[in-house]
Design an enzyme around this catalytic site. Sequence first.
Site, mmCIF file in Angstrom:
data_model
loop_
_atom_site.group_PDB
_atom_site.id
_atom_site.type_symbol
_atom_site.label_atom_id
_atom_site.label_comp_id
_atom_site.label_asym_id
_atom_site.label_seq_id
_atom_site.Cartn_x
_atom_site.Cartn_y
_atom_site.Cartn_z
ATOM 1 N N LYS A 227 0.866 -1.194 0.000
ATOM 2 C CA LYS A 227 0.000 0.000 0.000
ATOM 3 C C LYS A 227 0.889 1.226 0.000
ATOM 4 C CE LYS A 227 -4.406 1.011 0.184
ATOM 5 N NZ LYS A 227 -5.571 0.220 -0.251
ATOM 6 N N ASP B 288 -7.057 4.399 -4.365
ATOM 7 C CA ASP B 288 -7.722 4.271 -3.057
ATOM 8 C C ASP B 288 -8.304 5.666 -2.800
ATOM 9 O OD1 ASP B 288 -7.828 2.224 -0.610
ATOM 10 O OD2 ASP B 288 -7.508 4.188 0.266
HETATM 11 P P1 NDP Z 1 -12.911 8.070 -2.755
HETATM 12 O O1 NDP Z 1 -11.815 9.052 -2.544
HETATM 13 O O2 NDP Z 1 -13.471 7.859 -4.095
HETATM 14 O O3 NDP Z 1 -14.128 8.394 -1.784
HETATM 15 C C1 NDP Z 1 -13.973 8.457 -0.404
HETATM 16 C C2 NDP Z 1 -15.289 8.836 0.227
HETATM 17 O O4 NDP Z 1 -15.193 8.666 1.631
HETATM 18 C C3 NDP Z 1 -15.643 10.300 -0.005
HETATM 19 O O5 NDP Z 1 -17.034 10.460 0.003
HETATM 20 C C4 NDP Z 1 -15.022 10.980 1.209
HETATM 21 O O6 NDP Z 1 -15.618 12.201 1.562
HETATM 22 C C5 NDP Z 1 -15.257 9.940 2.290
HETATM 23 N N1 NDP Z 1 -14.188 10.033 3.286
HETATM 24 C C6 NDP Z 1 -12.876 9.825 3.074
HETATM 25 N N2 NDP Z 1 -12.174 10.052 4.194
HETATM 26 C C7 NDP Z 1 -13.054 10.403 5.108
HETATM 27 C C8 NDP Z 1 -12.944 10.764 6.465
HETATM 28 N N3 NDP Z 1 -11.762 10.805 7.095
HETATM 29 N N4 NDP Z 1 -14.088 11.062 7.126
HETATM 30 C C9 NDP Z 1 -15.296 11.029 6.496
HETATM 31 N N5 NDP Z 1 -15.456 10.695 5.198
HETATM 32 C C10 NDP Z 1 -14.348 10.394 4.535
HETATM 33 O O7 NDP Z 1 -12.321 6.691 -2.158
HETATM 34 P P2 NDP Z 1 -12.850 5.190 -2.391
HETATM 35 O O8 NDP Z 1 -14.305 5.188 -2.592
HETATM 36 O O9 NDP Z 1 -11.949 4.567 -3.390
HETATM 37 O O10 NDP Z 1 -12.493 4.520 -0.980
HETATM 38 C C11 NDP Z 1 -13.431 4.418 0.079
HETATM 39 C C12 NDP Z 1 -13.004 3.303 1.024
HETATM 40 O O11 NDP Z 1 -12.966 2.068 0.312
HETATM 41 C C13 NDP Z 1 -11.617 3.455 1.631
HETATM 42 O O12 NDP Z 1 -11.642 2.906 2.937
HETATM 43 C C14 NDP Z 1 -10.747 2.582 0.748
HETATM 44 O O13 NDP Z 1 -9.578 2.149 1.420
HETATM 45 C C15 NDP Z 1 -11.702 1.443 0.477
HETATM 46 N N6 NDP Z 1 -11.412 0.621 -0.685
HETATM 47 C C16 NDP Z 1 -11.280 1.165 -1.929
HETATM 48 C C17 NDP Z 1 -11.050 0.365 -3.032
HETATM 49 C C18 NDP Z 1 -10.986 0.912 -4.405
HETATM 50 O O14 NDP Z 1 -10.867 0.112 -5.341
HETATM 51 N N7 NDP Z 1 -11.089 2.205 -4.621
HETATM 52 C C19 NDP Z 1 -10.869 -1.081 -2.883
HETATM 53 C C20 NDP Z 1 -11.095 -1.577 -1.544
HETATM 54 C C21 NDP Z 1 -11.338 -0.730 -0.503
HETATM 55 P P3 NDP Z 1 -14.840 13.581 1.229
HETATM 56 O O15 NDP Z 1 -14.951 13.748 -0.245
HETATM 57 O O16 NDP Z 1 -15.586 14.588 2.010
HETATM 58 O O17 NDP Z 1 -13.430 13.406 1.696
HETATM 59 O O1 2IT Z 2 -7.940 -1.450 -0.641
HETATM 60 C C1 2IT Z 2 -7.886 -1.945 -1.791
HETATM 61 O O2 2IT Z 2 -8.022 -3.157 -1.974
HETATM 62 C C2 2IT Z 2 -7.689 -1.031 -2.927
HETATM 63 N N1 2IT Z 2 -7.615 0.169 -2.717
HETATM 64 C C3 2IT Z 2 -7.540 -1.581 -4.314
HETATM 65 C C4 2IT Z 2 -6.155 -2.091 -4.551
HETATM 66 C C5 2IT Z 2 -5.843 -2.505 -5.969
HETATM 67 O O3 2IT Z 2 -4.661 -2.807 -6.185
HETATM 68 O O4 2IT Z 2 -6.725 -2.549 -6.817
#
Ligand code: NDP
Ligand code: 2IT
Length: 448
Positions: free
Chosen positions: A129, A169
Amino acid sequence: MAQVDAKIETMYQEVLKRNPGETEFHQAVLEVLECLGPVVAKHPEYLERRIIERICEPERQIIFRVPWQDDKGKVNINRGFRVEFSSALGPYKGGLRFHPSVYLGIVKFLGFEQIFKNSLTGLPIGGGKGGSDFDPKGKSDDEVMRFCQSFMTELYRHLGEHTDVPAGDIGVGGREIGYMFGQYKRITNRYEPGVLTGKGLTWGGSLVRTEATGYGATFFVNEMLKARKDSFEGKTCTVSGSGNVAIYTIEKIHQLGGKCVACSDSNGVIYDEKGLDLDLIKRLKEVERRRIEDYIKTHKHAKYVAKGNIWEIPCQVAMPSATQNEINGKDAATLVKNGCIAVGEGANMPTTPEGVKVFLEAKIAYGPGKAANAGGVATSALEMQQNAGRDSWTFEYTERKLEDIMINIHNNCFETAEEYGASGNYVLGANICGFIKVANAMVAHGLI
Ligand code: NDP
Ligand code: 2IT
């Protein structure tokens, strides 16, 4: 068992001592170690080869300066990270997070969980990561580009399709991956699509990768519901966040017959009792990069609560999809009291240990992040397969593969929990099932 448990406790104390102040990392390690007593009792070779101690120590940690100039010409300095945690099962694989809260402890918790998540996918990927404390919010496209170029100017030397393959992420989506890919290509003079995933569809990306984490998490919950002879049909759901994972979770919930009534961002919560208008959310968040509050500008019947708590809204299925530790013990108790029967974690470690305890004691269907959100990284591995074969698959074919992977993960976690006498406990199932494969590979590779 008492002796084994004491040994594991000593290992945990050692992790605390060696990694001071990294509370999220401690939390992620403790959750896994707490499940491993019966595993090492069955496999004394894991203790002898000190597999747990080795897994808790990243293979390599890279920390670097990222200088960049903003639109006014001012010089800014951020910190970049890449923690290459485990290459037991394949090249390091895992996302990059750009958020002001990023520090080593966050990157290590995410990298540690990624090892077991990636193992659960059944695909040949190790765990890693990275990220930066850079805040993309409020920055112009040019500023984001200059930052990404500077970030990649250091990171490129550590990457490679057989070495380390980052993706997105929080704060890193298609735009950022594009700028980083461009800089990688320029520095190395090589068009190597296999070096990053989450790429655009015309330059090596895979269909379904954008949707994969949200779709996958929803498929996982669907399997948990099926195991209880239930389904999404007619269920009221809430999904925190409104980013990549949240958006495609809402989309799949609606496709499966559920009704999602609430989502959020870090400023507040939207509640729409008619069911969320996803086209509007996509436009606000994916195209215009606005705040979720703007939903009520066109949908006056909906409610916006600044600094609201989404978990106070009654629902049958809750899918936290924003960030770590967003559901505490009190929130979990509120959800259960209000009739929540299933929780699927799209985010990584969104529930505190107290919250997890509440869900497990209430015996609701609780799918922990490392199992439920594995569809994102699994589809990244499918993107790597397509890149290696210079191929590109259809949406339907790729989505079917994703669904099969999620069904397998569900069944493996379910059966492992049964085998270890903890029926229905997907936390134990995921941790044990993910760990054993990595541990066996480490034993096979010798002391490295
Ligand atoms: P994005 O940046 O697309 O979206 C994040 C969302 O979560 C936004 O709405 C943001 O609001 C909110 N958010 C982020 N940080 C905070 C915080 N500290 N407090 C409150 N709200 C928060 O990210 P993703 O959708 O990609 O990721 C969301 C979650 O999913 C994370 O935990 C990530 O690790 C996990 N994840 C993502 C994957 C991926 O493929 N993208 C895969 C597996 C897990 P704001 O805009 O106001 O910051
Ligand atoms: O938390 C996760 O699994 C991710 N942000 C996606 C990682 C990836 O390599 O697609």
